[in-house]
Design a protein around this motif. Structure first.
Motif, short mmCIF file in Angstrom:
data_model
loop_
_atom_site.label_atom_id
_atom_site.label_comp_id
_atom_site.label_asym_id
_atom_site.label_seq_id
_atom_site.Cartn_x
_atom_site.Cartn_y
_atom_site.Cartn_z
N UNK A 56 0.82 -1.22 0.00
CA UNK A 56 0.00 0.00 0.00
C UNK A 56 0.85 1.26 0.00
N UNK A 57 2.01 1.22 0.64
CA UNK A 57 2.85 2.42 0.75
C UNK A 57 4.00 2.42 -0.25
N UNK A 58 3.96 1.51 -1.23
CA UNK A 58 5.02 1.44 -2.24
C UNK A 58 4.65 2.33 -3.42
N UNK A 59 5.39 3.43 -3.64
CA UNK A 59 5.03 4.33 -4.74
C UNK A 59 5.44 3.81 -6.12
N UNK A 60 6.28 2.78 -6.16
CA UNK A 60 6.86 2.35 -7.44
C UNK A 60 6.32 1.02 -7.95
N UNK A 61 5.62 0.26 -7.11
CA UNK A 61 5.29 -1.11 -7.44
C UNK A 61 4.41 -1.30 -8.66
N UNK A 62 3.55 -0.31 -8.96
CA UNK A 62 2.62 -0.48 -10.08
C UNK A 62 2.87 0.51 -11.22
#
Length: 376
Positions: free
Chosen positions: A155-161
């Motif tokens: 949820x707090x990963x800005x780069x994953x998607x």
């Protein structure tokens, strides 16, 4: 009384009369231009009055009523009233043992808002906040809404998607600030909230004291009517993903990344305690160079720089930045948490179609730039 202080303008009969006789001084005083408004430290002149820049567009009457999202009461932070146009989010307090370090995710739903353009943001924190990056992303269809204040994985990963999902970055705080830190954009500038998304932040806490510490954390976001916005802002980020500084060595880590044009409105470096300097230069396509940021050694002050006159980039221009680390420890410094380092540059720019994301996989290797704005 010194008549020479009154300027004479050819053809201005009223001013000429002022010079001829002191009898007209009182009548002429109003013809002189008004002195510039002088505001107290921390305030700016705006529409004839001195204001806190974060409160520049605050209405006289509250427009957002139920606009505080909190999960536990605070006992150490004394907060002002929440924004009258905007909202506040509060993280649950966390107790850390002496020397303890931890990272975790906190999430919030957006409250109902009248205006959705953020022109300023502010963090309130006790000692112990190493840093946090507040983002907003769409609800993950595989999981549903986050279990507020907990988080689903990523949820707090800005780069994953990326690039399918470009996160909104609501606020990124400087390293180890205590008290408050504020980001206020120049008049007319702000970023857009998508309130169908949900908010999450990766919180990195570090208790550097020899006593247990209760860490409290809250954020205010100040919004303005869309009619006030002249430029829509978007975040950009650059990073060196891996590096090594040997024990007792001083070394500069950095990279040079191409841009796609646009205008830089703010910059913020992110390093840890071994940083001695952080410099940012614009490298023009024709070979010219301009230093736009020169940061000193690590301290507990905020490092956000806002440019009232945006820094214009042409297509083909590059951004070069460097982090000088002095490794006083007995171990190698690498990229990471704990007693390691980071070399990251973050900021806001416009227009959205020029949005930039860039990284060097390792210090000394070429930087790869992505035009994220093309996917908006």
């Amino acid at each position: 009384m010194q008549l020479t202080k009154i300027r004479s303008v050819p053809g201005d009969s009223a001013r000429s009369m002022c010079l001829l006789s002191t009898l007209f001084l009182s009548a002429c005083a109003g013809l002189e231009s008004s002195p510039p408004v002088t505001c107290p430290p921390g305030e700016e002149p705006f529409r004839g009055r001195c204001v806190d820049p974060a409160a520049r567009y605050e209405p006289d009457e509250r427009v957002d009523q139920d606009n505080v999202v909190a999960f536990a009461p605070l006992t150490r932070l004394a907060l002002p009233e929440p924004p009258r146009s905007g909202f506040r989010i509060i993280a649950p307090p966390r107790t850390l043992a002496p020397g303890e370090e931890t990272t975790f995710c906190v999430s919030w739903p957006f409250p109902a808002l009248v205006n959705t353009t953020v022109h300023a943001a502010r963090v309130y924190t006790t000692a112990g906040l190493h840093h946090s990056n507040v983002i907003a992303k769409p609800v993950n269809p595989a999981f549903g809404p986050n279990p507020y204040p907990g988080c689903h994985p990523g949820a707090d990963d800005p780069f994953g998607a990326l690039p399918a999902v470009i996160p909104d970055v609501l606020f990124a705080s400087s390293t180890q600030v205590v008290g408050t830190e504020t980001l206020s954009f120049p008049p007319g500038m702000g970023f857009t909230l998508d309130t169908s998304r949900e908010i999450a932040t990766s919180v990195h806490l570090l208790n550097t004291s020899a006593e247990p510490a209760v860490v409290e954390l809250a954020y205010d976001f100040f919004t303005m009517p869309l009619s006030e916005r002249t430029e829509e802002l978007v975040p950009f980020a650059m990073n060196v993903n891996d590096f090594l500084v040997p024990p007792r060595a001083t070394r500069t880590v950095g990279t040079t990344c191409s841009t796609f044009g646009g205008n830089i409105v703010s910059l913020m470096p992110h390093t840890h305690r071994y940083a001695e300097a952080f410099d940012v230069d614009i490298v023009r396509e024709d070979g010219g160079e301009t230093r736009i940021y020169a940061g000193g050694a690590f301290d507990l002050e905020g490092d956000i720089e806002v440019y009232r006159q945006a820094i214009a980039l042409d297509e083909g221009d590059s951004i070069r930045y460097g982090c000088r680390f002095r490794n006083t420890s007995g171990h190698d410094l690498t990229f990471g948490l704990g007693d390691n380092e980071m070399c990251t540059l973050f900021g806001y720019m416009y227009p959205p179609e020029k949005q930039l994301g860039a990284f060097a996989a390792r210090d000394g290797e070429p930087c790869t730039s992505f035009r994220l704005g093309a996917f908006r």
